[in-house]
Design an enzyme around this catalytic site. Structure first.
Site, PDB file in Angstrom:
ATOM      1  N   HIS A  86       0.824  -1.214   0.000  1.00 13.38           N
ATOM      2  CA  HIS A  86       0.000   0.000   0.000  1.00 13.38           C
ATOM      3  C   HIS A  86       0.859   1.266   0.000  1.00 13.38           C
ATOM      4  O   HIS A  86       0.346   2.363   0.231  1.00 13.38           O
ATOM      5  CB  HIS A  86      -0.905   0.008   1.228  1.00 13.38           C
ATOM      6  CG  HIS A  86      -1.700  -1.228   1.411  1.00 13.38           C
ATOM      7  ND1 HIS A  86      -2.513  -1.730   0.425  1.00 13.38           N
ATOM      8  CD2 HIS A  86      -1.780  -2.094   2.453  1.00 13.38           C
ATOM      9  CE1 HIS A  86      -3.081  -2.845   0.862  1.00 13.38           C
ATOM     10  NE2 HIS A  86      -2.645  -3.095   2.078  1.00 13.38           N
ATOM     11  N   HIS A 123      -6.563  -4.411  -1.671  1.00 14.40           N
ATOM     12  CA  HIS A 123      -5.840  -5.688  -1.611  1.00 14.40           C
ATOM     13  C   HIS A 123      -6.075  -6.519  -2.857  1.00 14.40           C
ATOM     14  O   HIS A 123      -5.910  -7.736  -2.836  1.00 14.40           O
ATOM     15  CB  HIS A 123      -6.261  -6.496  -0.389  1.00 14.40           C
ATOM     16  CG  HIS A 123      -5.984  -5.798   0.896  1.00 14.40           C
ATOM     17  ND1 HIS A 123      -6.855  -4.888   1.428  1.00 14.40           N
ATOM     18  CD2 HIS A 123      -4.923  -5.855   1.717  1.00 14.40           C
ATOM     19  CE1 HIS A 123      -6.339  -4.417   2.555  1.00 14.40           C
ATOM     20  NE2 HIS A 123      -5.178  -4.972   2.753  1.00 14.40           N
TER      21      HIS A 123
END
Ligand SMILES: Nc1ncnc2c1ncn2[C@@H]1O[C@H](COP(=O)(O)OP(=O)(O)O)[C@@H](O)[C@H]1O
Ligand SMILES: Nc1ncnc2c1ncn2[C@@H]1O[C@H](COP(=O)(O)OP(=O)(O)O)[C@@H](O)[C@H]1O
Ligand SMILES: [Mg+2]
Ligand SMILES: [Mg+2]
Ligand SMILES: [Mg+2]
Ligand SMILES: [Mg+2]
Lengths: 214, 331, 331, 214
Positions: free
Chosen positions: C57, C219
């Site tokens: 991320h 994700h």
């Protein structure tokens, strides 16, 4: 005789403009192979303005008219093409300043002036794998035909076939100018986008040019 | 085409509108010339610094206009240098008693547009200085008369002249400074993928799943050569070798190290590359004094990177450390 | 796989090494726990702020450790919450007389790891406060007991508690503040492409050339629904509608607007999206007071974006304006 | 009789660990369909340590041994699996504290404790489309067989076939826990990665378990 009236000049400019706009994608694809793909887009954005503003251009004389076209081009076309094509039209305009029609030799002088302008602006010459490699031989052919007394249409046809032939010949050349030059040897085997554009434009001109001259 | 686009012809203007909307107090947008300029420019106490270039390299250059960096950027369409008029009008709008500095990445199109623009602006009484940036070692200077390209290293030229101009430096000093910084800056880039111009809608070139392109520029033009895809470390080692051996950078040198992303590569990978490049330089006894990791000069959505090395001295470090404020920001 | 990778198992550690190498004076790296922490932390005058989450991320969260932001981040592997031990050891290492604040994005894995870590750290005498971030409106809260996800909006929670903690706020106040910011923050994301985890080597899901995925998380898990690829404006309009109507944000509200890139989308496109989102909000009478355009919370190399809205008041604005210093920087 | 010696426990743990490591890619693919694809990677990174550190674990008694395994898992496995599998081993260890061999009923108690641990840690239950939907029915079957006096090997075979059947059945379920839950209805039609992992592990156990018991 292969001179040109004001209408003839207008026809030539309009034909060049339409060719640029109609071939946006094709010219872009050609520039994409070893270049950066913007040639078609740049030309179309500029010449579509030439078409949309067509009636508004000052037509005091041929020189003024061509300079106005040059101004539109340098005003909107970027990349290498803006300065190259803009300079060509500006120099052609200077060469034809004050005239309202052109003899065949004046036509050739005007085109030579444009070519010189491109060479100075682009610091380029024959053999660099640019549009010059199609444009100059085409103008040579045009001159020969005109001095031999051919009609404008026939002269343009001859110029067109030379332009096409020379454009094809750029395939074998290694680029020494423009984005393609960065790829060096890898530029061999690909057509120069500008040279092909010149060929297509001459072919269109030969088609549209009236039998009885313009 | 997996891009956020409306009408491709409006891609650049719509991007510029977004930049202006996000920075209403500090930036001004002049649609006629794709011009993003400091709201408080020009000032007669400061040389105005102007950059052109094509679009598609963001944040370069429209997102690095601001205090301590550029005073204005007037990009052309994607990968196309600005039309001469943009240069001329921008130069006139930014005219300052201390003069206007043109920063030009070394490409035919950019040089021609700025040559023409400068001639005409000078004819109208504007004093202009010019700096050519050509940091790309991938181009073998000798072979091609167009010379080396200006790529990610232009950031360091901009940052240093931007800082010096804020301190009141004169046009001539800025030109000297910029040329000095450019002369100690070297970059080499490579691509994992091609890039897709909005107007084309498909990749500029095809690259196989197991291929990479070494020595690419920032316009999607192919690079030096195509190779089999290698590991991150192998790639970094080649880029570091190419840049470090070019100046050359030597044992004991202080340097700035930039790992620049070309647009499609996430910053996680860029930091991984940084770690390796740092170790490689350390191994050569080269001391990394300043680090830059992220996207500085991109090629649309191309996955790839470039490594830039700049030889540092204390003056240059203080210019790089000087405060600056641009649209490209985190906070 | 068009990524810069060596051994996929080493992807996260090698990235963390790069971050540490680029910030030697300000950051410390503890390999045992994937831990990036402020070199000057912990301090007994300041609550220590800790974030976990999975990797992939970036810049969240390892690249936003620093003054005014996080004191430490201990990410797990790509898309995997950190092992409980990382949380426990990090919490102990960051222990301060003012306590430790756990920032948790609301996912089962993260919550379990932090629950276990907290229990054990508290048993060892550490005072701990917890904030759950769940700003993602794409998840219909009612239907799924796991609740909403924490996504890009976590930046605003981190920035505000980070600033307040620098000003000496106590643990309880920080928890209240963070919960308040989270309660006025809404995000919705979408993907143009899937993403490729280094260890998998291929995209997590397949998306057709003419398809897009609305309502994705960070994700690579599929989103709310798959749709035909739309124009940039149509996409922005849907994301703005989804976020604005959720709180809801109303005429006259001051907001922060964030256009977050998911990793593979260049900033040129993000600014284009910003311009449209800004206009849409203006049309609703919502006043954009602060803007954030760039990559804040990504999903590896996914092409896509998210739109975040935060309802602002003067206190929050001053916290967002407070100085901060992180690895993710331009200069 | 279907109890288990210390060797039996070791065999079971080793088999689970080997299965996790050998199926890294397969388990990852399963988790990728509606999840985030990290399940295989997470499990492999933890259980490969269990294998590499195998000889070093404290074997004072079964409980101590299992807790050491649990500590390795919570120390290295992230995501949901770390807490879930770690808690399972820790609870199993507590249930078998001090013992050096287990009667069949103690084996079942130990497994029930692990299941309870998972449910508390995961705030989950049967029907959420998780590994529980394969694990609990499998343990039920194991218990039935053992109380009916079957050999450990036969009991494991029965448990394995139930686990497989129930794992397949997760296809029809809608995920209420874990990453897959975010996709809601779209999770229907896909296998739950954890449930399949449980099935594969029981199948491997049934294969390796010695006729004469362990
Ligand atoms: N220096 C030059 N002189 C003359 N023509 C040139 C020169 N460089 C490039 N060209 C012509 O321009 C064409 C490319 O135009 P364009 O795509 O606008 O340039 P670029 O994208 O490289 O700036 C080439 O195909 C070539 O024919
Ligand atoms: N709350 C829960 N309780 C029990 N098991 C769960 C829970 N959530 C997920 N699982 C199991 O864990 C598996 C996924 O593990 P993992 O990939 O590590 O989780 P994630 O990536 O979602 O954090 C699922 O297939 C499921 O069997
Ligand atoms: Mg081009
Ligand atoms: Mg170009
Ligand atoms: Mg995960
Ligand atoms: Mg998972």
């Amino acid at each position: 005789m292969g001179g040109s009236s004001f209408e003839g000049v207008e026809l030539a400019v309009k034909t060049i403009a339409e060719t640029a706009v109609e071939n946006e994608t094709y010219f872009g694809e050609l520039d994409a192979v070893v270049g950066d793909g913007d040639f078609g887009f740049s030309m179309a954005r500029g010449f579509e303005i030439v078409i949309s503003d067509w009636d508004g251009f000052d037509r005091a004389d041929i020189g003024t008219f061509l300079k106005k076209i040059g101004v539109v081009i340098t005003g909107r076309i970027g990349g290498t093409s803006g300065p190259i094509w803009g300079t060509a039209f500006l120099r052609a305009g200077t060469a034809s300043a004050g005239k309202t029609e052109l003899t065949s030799s004046e036509v050739v002088e005007m085109l030579r002036a444009a070519i010189e302008g491109i060479k100075t602006r682009g610091q380029s010459d024959l053999g660099d794998k640019t549009l010059l490699d199609a444009l100059e031989p085409a103008v040579d052919a045009l001159e020969q035909e005109l001095t031999a007394g051919s009609s404008g249409r026939d002269a343009l046809a001859a110029a067109a076939s030379i332009a096409r032939e020379k454009a094809e010949a750029t395939k074998a050349m290694i680029a020494k100018k423009g984005r393609a030059a960065y790829t060096g040897e890898r530029s061999i085997g690909t057509l120069d986008a500008g040279a092909v554009a010149v060929a297509v434009m001459f072919e269109r001109l030969a088609e549209v040019w009236p039998e009885e001259g313009a | 085409m997996k891009k956020f686009v409306n009408d491709p012809k409006e891609f650049v203007p719509e991007m510029l509108q977004g930049i202006a909307a996000a920075n209403p107090d500090t930036l001004k947008y002049v649609p006629e010339y794709n011009l993003i300029m400091r709201a408080d420019a020009p000032s007669d106490d400061k040389v105005s610094i102007v950059q052109g270039s094509g679009s598609g390299h963001e944040p370069a250059h429209v997102m690095i206009v601001g205090r301590g960096m550029l005073d204005a950027a007037c990009p052309g369409d994607v990968f196309a240098a600005p039309p001469m008029d943009y240069v001329l009008e921008t130069t006139k709008l930014l005219n300052s008693a201390k003069g206007v500095l043109h920063l030009i990445n070394n490409y035919s199109g950019d040089r021609m547009a700025f040559d023409m623009g400068r001639e005409m602006a000078e004819a109208e009484g504007v004093t202009i200085g010019t700096i050519l940036v050509d940091d790309d070692v991938a181009v073998k200077d000798s072979t091609y008369t167009v010379g080396r390209r200006g790529v990610a290293g232009n950031f360091f030229v901009i940052k240093s002249v931007g800082a010096a101009s804020e301190q009141g430096a004169d046009l001539d000093d800025l030109v000297k400074l910029g040329e000095r910084v450019n002369s100690v800056t070297r970059t080499m880039g490579m691509a994992l993928t091609s890039c897709t111009p909005p107007a084309k809608g498909s990749p500029l070139f095809e690259l196989g799943d197991d291929e990479m392109e070494m020595g690419v520029g920032i316009h999607g033009e192919p690079g030096r050569r195509r190779e089999k895809l290698a590991s991150a470390n192998e790639i970094v080692d080649e880029l570091v070798e190419a840049t470090a051996s070019d100046l050359p950078f030597q044992k004991g040198d202080d340097v700035a190290l930039m790992i620049n992303g070309l647009g499609g590569t996430p910053i996680s990978e860029l930091y991984l590359l940084y770690g390796r490049a740092y170790d490689q330089l350390k191994g050569r006894g080269i001391n990394v004094r300043k680090s830059y990791v992220g996207e500085y000069c991109t090629s649309l959505d191309m996955a790839g990177c470039s490594v830039t090395l700049v030889k540092l001295d204390d003056d240059l470090v203080s210019l790089l450390d000087a405060p600056a404020e641009v649209a490209n920001r985190i906070f």
